[in-house]
Design a protein around this motif. Structure first.
Motif, PDB file in Angstrom:
ATOM      1  N   LEU A 276       0.834  -1.201   0.000  1.00  0.00           N
ATOM      2  CA  LEU A 276       0.000   0.000   0.000  1.00  0.00           C
ATOM      3  C   LEU A 276       0.870   1.253   0.000  1.00  0.00           C
ATOM      4  CD1 LEU A 276      -2.742  -1.145   2.536  1.00  0.00           C
ATOM      5  CD2 LEU A 276      -3.036  -0.785   0.075  1.00  0.00           C
ATOM      6  N   GLY A 277       1.960   1.217   0.745  1.00  0.00           N
ATOM      7  CA  GLY A 277       2.873   2.352   0.760  1.00  0.00           C
ATOM      8  C   GLY A 277       3.536   2.579  -0.581  1.00  0.00           C
TER       9      GLY A 277
ATOM     10  N   GLU B 136       2.319   1.633  -3.481  1.00  0.00           N
ATOM     11  CA  GLU B 136       1.283   2.094  -4.409  1.00  0.00           C
ATOM     12  C   GLU B 136       0.929   3.555  -4.185  1.00  0.00           C
ATOM     13  OE1 GLU B 136      -2.098  -0.493  -4.401  1.00  0.00           O
ATOM     14  OE2 GLU B 136      -0.986  -2.168  -5.301  1.00  0.00           O
ATOM     15  N   ALA B 137       1.148   4.036  -2.955  1.00  0.00           N
ATOM     16  CA  ALA B 137       0.930   5.460  -2.660  1.00  0.00           C
ATOM     17  C   ALA B 137       2.123   6.302  -3.092  1.00  0.00           C
ATOM     18  CB  ALA B 137       0.673   5.644  -1.172  1.00  0.00           C
ATOM     19  N   GLN B 138       3.102   5.668  -3.724  1.00  0.00           N
ATOM     20  CA  GLN B 138       4.268   6.297  -4.343  1.00  0.00           C
ATOM     21  C   GLN B 138       5.281   6.845  -3.343  1.00  0.00           C
ATOM     22  OE1 GLN B 138       2.663   9.102  -7.250  1.00  0.00           O
ATOM     23  NE2 GLN B 138       2.350   7.452  -8.708  1.00  0.00           N
TER      24      GLN B 138
END
Length: 307
Positions: free
Chosen positions: A30-31, A33-35
């Motif tokens: 998730l981190g 993917e949050a760039q």
């Protein structure tokens, strides 16, 4: 490019590196993917999901396994929180060898006595003697096989109430010993303390901050002040706890899940994070290859092995 090189370049580059705390492969994904640029394998988060305090209750092997699982799950580099090195200099040597082999891009060790206590918990925050910690830094940098494997020295003098002069004395010693970066930690409600440290420390290595308590500071502020990286060390975990508590309470109250469905991730999103489509594609591909292999055997007239 190796993840160790990527992490080193992030810390020394012209832009502030943004690093997000994680406790699992899922939270790390998730981190990513949050760039966020990199992932912090957080000692606090890993301890919390195990249901124990962040006080060296978990063994090095337990913490390493979590960090290795995180590193295997994401394309970005992982910087691992390794507390005070899990013991003395011999433990640090073993730690670096194991973490490097596990695909971790770098480790961060702090200058507190083992066992350490989380910096935001009231209690014993005794610092280790400078000589002892310099020994650990030298051992870590000389043990690594990849010269780009990052060794971060975390300074806890401000947390322990030892003052700015002591923090700067330690910073100079750690930089001279070969640390690749320094993490200056503070529990003040504003950033003035870390800003002062940034102004007074003129060493050549990057500085990292963890703005857990001085949370109004922005990445633009930190970039302007000259920091190399910021770590949001525990926010994914805290956000997950709050969300889970609310959903579970509502399910219990309502006796049904229909009223929370709009507020929780659909199963499709869970499957996507698990890479289910990739798994099924692999299965189909290998089954077709097996069929082709057996068909070739049949064409060649060779006997096929049957169960």
């Amino acid at each position: 490019m190796a993840k160790t090189t990527v992490l080193r370049d992030l810390l020394t580059g012209p832009s502030l590196a943004r690093i997000i705390g994680a406790h699992s492969p899922l939270s790390a994904r998730l981190g990513a993917e949050a760039q966020f640029d990199a992932v912090w394998a957080s000692g606090l988060e890993i301890s919390a999901v195990a249901g124990v305090p962040d006080a060296n209750i978990l063994s090095m092997s337990q913490v390493l396994q979590s960090a290795a699982d995180i590193a295997a799950a994401v394309p970005v580099p992982v910087l691992a929180d390794c507390d005070s090195g899990f013991g003395n200099v011999n433990n640090v040597v073993d730690m670096v060898q194991r973490y490097e082999r596990a695909g971790i891009a770098g480790v961060c060790i702090e200058d507190k006595q083992f066992p350490k206590l989380n910096s935001f918990v009231s209690g014993n925050h005794d610092l280790t003697p400078v000589h002892d910690f310099v020994t650990k830094i030298i051992a870590a940098t000389q043990t690594r096989e990849d010269p780009d494997f990052v060794v971060v020295a975390r300074i806890e003098a401000l947390i322990a109430g030892a003052g700015m002069t002591e923090a700067l004395r330690r910073a100079e010693a750690y930089a001279a010993a070969g640390a690749d970066a320094l993490l200056i930690h503070s529990k003040k409600s504003g950033p003035d303390e870390v800003y002062e440290f940034r102004k007074l420390f003129d060493g050549p290595i990057p500085l990292i901050v963890v703005p857990t308590t001085y949370n109004t500071v922005t990445t633009k502020d930190l970039q302007t002040a000259g920091f190399g990286a910021v770590i949001y060390a525990n926010h994914a975990l805290r956000g997950a706890i709050e969300a889970m508590q609310q959903v579970l309470a509502q399910i219990h109250q309502d006796g049904t899940t229909q009223y929370v469905e709009s507020r929780i991730a659909p199963l499709k999103q869970v499957f996507d994070l698990q890479r289910v489509d990739a798994m099924l594609e692999n299965q189909t591909r290998y089954e077709k290859l097996a069929e082709a292999s057996l068909a070739q055997l049949e064409v060649s007239g060779r006997p096929q092995v049957t169960a």
